[in-house]
Design a protein around this motif. Structure first.
Motif, short mmCIF file in Angstrom:
data_model
loop_
_atom_site.label_atom_id
_atom_site.label_comp_id
_atom_site.label_asym_id
_atom_site.label_seq_id
_atom_site.Cartn_x
_atom_site.Cartn_y
_atom_site.Cartn_z
N PHE A 248 0.81 -1.15 -0.13
CA PHE A 248 -0.10 -0.11 -0.10
C PHE A 248 0.74 1.29 0.01
O PHE A 248 0.56 2.34 -0.58
N LEU A 249 2.11 1.17 0.56
CA LEU A 249 2.92 2.30 0.64
C LEU A 249 3.34 2.54 -0.69
O LEU A 249 3.41 3.74 -1.20
N LEU A 250 3.78 1.56 -1.51
CA LEU A 250 4.32 1.76 -2.76
C LEU A 250 3.41 2.10 -4.00
O LEU A 250 3.57 2.74 -4.63
N LYS A 251 2.04 1.39 -3.45
CA LYS A 251 1.21 1.93 -4.52
C LYS A 251 0.65 3.45 -4.28
O LYS A 251 0.51 4.20 -5.25
N GLU A 252 0.72 4.16 -3.27
CA GLU A 252 0.99 5.38 -3.06
C GLU A 252 1.93 6.26 -3.57
O GLU A 252 1.56 7.44 -3.92
#
Length: 404
Positions: A248-252
């Motif tokens: 989710f951090l990388l998607k952001e």
């Protein structure tokens, strides 16, 4: 008469030689295949979490709960798997467990909601509960006092699965619906189960051989083992919590699903390298020095990945993997040193129960944090948790004679 006895003796020698040679090699490589598959099954969930979030409308806590169901079931049934193996034998129990794990993923591909998906993952986790205790004991029993090297190969094979299967599932979901992708990996599991049932040599049930010599003079106190266990629990919490939040951090940051799969593979490849690097480091600066270096490095790497744009963050992931995985290999080797005489196996069981249980619960805790304070805040919390291990390691130092 002498002529008759000689072939019989030669046959016995030939059987022993086969068990010590080709048969032992087959046990090792089949155990490695099983380890790679089951560890890959465990970690491909990380890639699917964003897919399930979009498909089922789940929040971070629910997603973390799915991961926790799988790992929690796997952790809680390992002792039962050992008891079942006494009745069915290692080979058949391991093959049936692999088949059950594959069936769980096939059912996950048919699920229509959170409850069905959770039940399917519980079935898969139950099947995977057979792998670690039975495959590792098969290698130990086959190689006896020479098992240290083969066990290191077995341990490394799990990291190969962690690197390969998440990347494979990330590619598959770009080519077909995620349900069909799960059926593909389920078929792979059925193939491995068949290979285990047909090709794995029979492992004697009553001939467990100690592969390591327990040095009673190095035993520590109950306080020392409690500190070691707490350190392992927190280390596992950092690792599993961060891996749950990382997609989710990388998607952001703008990562695609394929990039997320690649990112996780980079972390797992780094983790595999960390096992070797920290073994080398531990031999030179000791367990405590290694733990201090890896946990401080973990916190620094987590914060760097959090603050960096996508491209430099991706470049940091292998180093993050080295730090995340390095501590566990150092702590594992310290368990016999702090175990009471005659209780080494129980100490290992307690240590694994604590660390795997932490791996099941920590994603739920960090998932709730993510819902309350956001993904960035929860990621910072994992870095702070890593730093709390530093004073624990310092407190453990005087309880380890070789660390004084």
């Amino acid at each position: 008469m002498r002529f008759i006895r000689f072939p019989a003796f030669a046959a016995r020698q030939s059987g022993t030689s086969a068990a010590a040679g080709a048969s032992r090699s087959r046990v090792l490589w089949l155990a490695c295949v099983a380890h790679a598959l089951h560890d890959g099954y465990t970690d491909l969930i990380y890639v699917l979490l964003p897919v399930w979030q979009a498909d089922f409308g789940l929040d971070y806590a629910a997603l973390a709960l799915l991961r926790g169901v799988y790992v929690g079931t796997m952790a809680s049934l390992q002792m039962l798997a050992g008891r079942l193996a006494r009745t069915l034998g290692n080979r058949m129990t391991l093959a049936l467990g692999t088949l059950l794990a594959a069936a769980g993923y096939a059912l996950a591909g048919m699920s229509g909601g959170l409850v069905g998906l959770g039940a399917a993952l519980a079935i898969a986790g139950a099947g995977s509960s057979t792998q670690h205790p039975l495959a590792s004991s098969a290698v130990s029993k086959s190689f006896g006092r020479d098992a240290r090297g083969p066990l290191s190969v077995y341990n490394f094979s799990g990291d190969i699965g962690k690197a390969a299967l998440p990347a494979a599932i990330a590619l598959l979901v770009t080519l077909m619906p995620w349900r069909h992708a799960l059926w593909v990996v389920s078929l792979a599991g059925c193939g491995v189960a068949a290979a285990l049932a047909l090709l794995m040599p029979s492992i004697p049930r009553g001939e467990a051989v100690e592969a390591r010599t327990h040095d009673a003079a190095g035993q520590g106190s109950g306080k020392g083992f409690a500190l070691l266990l707490t350190t392992g629990v927190l280390d596992s919490a950092v690792r599993m919590g961060l891996l749950t939040l990382l997609p989710f951090l990388l998607k952001e940051k703008g990562a695609s699903l394929t990039m997320v799969g690649t990112a996780l593979s980079l972390v797992f490849i780094g983790g595999a390298a960390g096992k070797f690097a920290c073994g080398w480091l531990g031999a030179r600066i000791g367990v405590i020095g290694t733990t201090l270096a890896t946990e401080t490095g973990t916190a620094v790497c987590i914060l760097a990945v959090l603050l960096c744009p996508l491209t430099p963050a991706m470049a940091l992931l292998p180093l993050l993997g080295v730090m995340l995985n390095g501590t566990s290999s150092a702590l594992y080797g310290t368990v016999p040193e702090l175990a009471r005489a005659g209780h080494t196996e129980r100490a290992f069981a307690t240590f694994y129960t604590g660390t795997i249980g932490s791996g099941a619960l920590a994603p739920v805790v960090y998932g709730f944090l993510g819902d309350r304070i956001g993904v960035h805040g929860a990621v910072v919390a994992t870095a702070l948790t890593a730093l709390t291990i530093v004073p624990l390691a310092l407190a453990l130092r005087p309880l380890l004679p070789q660390q004084r």
